[in-house]
Scaffold this active site. Sequence first.
Site, PDB file in Angstrom:
ATOM      1  N   SER A 254     -22.230 -34.386   6.691  1.00 59.25           N
ATOM      2  CA  SER A 254     -21.973 -33.442   7.782  1.00 59.25           C
ATOM      3  C   SER A 254     -22.217 -32.028   7.278  1.00 59.25           C
ATOM      4  O   SER A 254     -22.497 -31.816   6.093  1.00 59.25           O
ATOM      5  CB  SER A 254     -20.534 -33.587   8.265  1.00 59.25           C
ATOM      6  OG  SER A 254     -19.670 -33.025   7.298  1.00 59.25           O
ATOM      7  N   LYS A 255     -22.072 -31.086   8.190  1.00 63.29           N
ATOM      8  CA  LYS A 255     -22.293 -29.661   7.886  1.00 63.29           C
ATOM      9  C   LYS A 255     -21.559 -29.206   6.630  1.00 63.29           C
ATOM     10  O   LYS A 255     -22.016 -28.322   5.916  1.00 63.29           O
ATOM     11  CB  LYS A 255     -21.792 -28.799   9.058  1.00 63.29           C
ATOM     12  CG  LYS A 255     -22.657 -28.858  10.278  1.00 63.29           C
ATOM     13  CD  LYS A 255     -23.210 -27.473  10.597  1.00 63.29           C
ATOM     14  CE  LYS A 255     -24.364 -27.489  11.553  1.00 63.29           C
ATOM     15  NZ  LYS A 255     -25.493 -28.304  11.099  1.00 63.29           N
ATOM     16  N   ARG A 256     -20.392 -29.817   6.391  1.00 65.55           N
ATOM     17  CA  ARG A 256     -19.603 -29.427   5.220  1.00 65.55           C
ATOM     18  C   ARG A 256     -20.391 -29.620   3.923  1.00 65.55           C
ATOM     19  O   ARG A 256     -20.181 -28.923   2.940  1.00 65.55           O
ATOM     20  CB  ARG A 256     -18.326 -30.281   5.120  1.00 65.55           C
ATOM     21  CG  ARG A 256     -17.199 -29.867   6.020  1.00 65.55           C
ATOM     22  CD  ARG A 256     -16.001 -30.764   5.805  1.00 65.55           C
ATOM     23  NE  ARG A 256     -16.336 -32.181   6.005  1.00 65.55           N
ATOM     24  CZ  ARG A 256     -16.321 -33.091   5.064  1.00 65.55           C
ATOM     25  NH1 ARG A 256     -16.004 -32.776   3.834  1.00 65.55           N
ATOM     26  NH2 ARG A 256     -16.639 -34.348   5.335  1.00 65.55           N
ATOM     27  N   HIS A 257     -21.278 -30.595   3.931  1.00 66.21           N
ATOM     28  CA  HIS A 257     -22.036 -30.879   2.718  1.00 66.21           C
ATOM     29  C   HIS A 257     -23.239 -29.962   2.549  1.00 66.21           C
ATOM     30  O   HIS A 257     -23.705 -29.739   1.446  1.00 66.21           O
ATOM     31  CB  HIS A 257     -22.534 -32.338   2.737  1.00 66.21           C
ATOM     32  CG  HIS A 257     -21.427 -33.346   2.765  1.00 66.21           C
ATOM     33  ND1 HIS A 257     -21.086 -34.036   3.897  1.00 66.21           N
ATOM     34  CD2 HIS A 257     -20.584 -33.757   1.794  1.00 66.21           C
ATOM     35  CE1 HIS A 257     -20.080 -34.857   3.619  1.00 66.21           C
ATOM     36  NE2 HIS A 257     -19.754 -34.706   2.352  1.00 66.21           N
ATOM     37  N   GLY A 258     -23.773 -29.460   3.663  1.00 65.58           N
ATOM     38  CA  GLY A 258     -24.990 -28.635   3.620  1.00 65.58           C
ATOM     39  C   GLY A 258     -25.789 -28.875   4.890  1.00 65.58           C
ATOM     40  O   GLY A 258     -25.232 -29.354   5.884  1.00 65.58           O
TER      41      GLY A 258
END
Length: 491
Positions: A254-258
Amino acid sequence: MSVRVRYAPSPTGSPHVGNLRTAIYDWLFARKEGGQFITRLEDTDRDPTRYKPEYIQDIENSLHYLGITPDEWWVSGGPCAPYVQSERLELYQHAAEELIKKGLAYRCYCTEERLTEMRDRQQRQGLPTGYDRRCRYLSKEDRKKYQEEGLPSVVRLAVPMDGKTTYHDLVYGDISFENKLIDDQVLLKSNGWPTYHLAVVVDDHHMGITHVIRGEDWMPSTPKQILLYNALGWEPPLWVHVPLIVGKDKKKLSKRHGSTQFIEFIREGYLPEALFNFLVLLGWSAGDENVEILSKEDILQRFSLNGITNHPAVFDYDKLKWMNGEYIRSASTERLIDLCIPYMAEAGLISGLSPTQEERSFLQSIMPLLVERMKVLSEVSSLADYFYKPPAEYDEKGKRKWLTGQSARKMVSAILAAITEHAGEWTVHATEELVNNLAETMGCSRGPIIHSIRISVTGRTVGPGLFDILVLIGRDETMRRLNTALNLIQD
Ligand code: GLU
């Protein structure tokens, strides 16, 4: 029967890298088997907070970028057109009517309020939530009455109340679900639009899809769809669920990862062949774990559905960067120039998207030096800026070490003096000689001289071969930058 596979994106978001990985598998399998790769737009979710027409463009651009153009899709048409679900509503409505006639689906008149109340009650009682099937058992009279009153209704599938639904997944093996745990799902909404389950089954059937390749997160939908195939009297396709893509923390990517949208990777400057190579290896292996760099042709040769694994695939951003760097270094200078021009123009380092002949030939000279360190194309402007202008700032550590104190002043002055005295050509060989001679005169090694020049001229402590840089920057500009650095030195 010839293989027909489909990629079925919804324009409710710009496509996720995982979706494109599925599309790549579809394309590979179709090419391998001499079949067709179809792409169908699943645009029945028209919630304006999710649906955006520009996502359709993103879907098209992503497929073009990867060079996996579908054999049949809305862009070029095909024998099963239209390939857009919103243009196929009658087919879904017809299927729903057929099911009602067979007694395998029914109209449900329950209001939103009733359904909400029912769900709340189920939750309070700690029961699984799902439709309580009230309308499945309506009397003929009530049904007629509601219809005559023109009450809004949805169509629901009458799911068998006992038995099991079993299927064989080519990746995950035999899977079984208790029918009683499957909800009487809505097939057709009150506005006559289908839900995902009905539309996907009707289309996969009418488009002659032989293998459904899709993310593992769709597995809970499969029994519902098989029940629909059974009810409609159709043969289900073969099921190929591909593993989830997760971050290093093993949570769904998800966005949290990149970055997660394919289009973001294009913008950052990942080459199509790197993305293709990297995405294929997320959940598929050629059998030889040590082979990382594989061309499209290599992959095509080795590809088979047997190589798809059933455990989550970790998306390693560093590995993708490394791989992209490898592909950058194997690309031709001319191609790299074309790919880098937009970034260079945006940074104002060249005049625009159609650079002058002079700008292009300068790019030809610097590109071989830049690629040594380039991992993504968008880095080009920061890697190249000192070829165009003096450093705006200096690396802090480098400045402290090489541009501070009496000895630094002495060193930079000596370098300047040596260049002033140097009367010959300004070539890689001559500049290297100059540094060698200076080292001898000063009785020191070349290291400190090279470091001092590099930080003064480029503002950095690392970079491509210094003598190449000096020649490209020119003697006068080199001296100007050394003078600026000299004035900067404090005790
Ligand atoms: N429209 C679905 C999606 O957005 C397709 C799922 C499937 O492949 O059945 O991914």
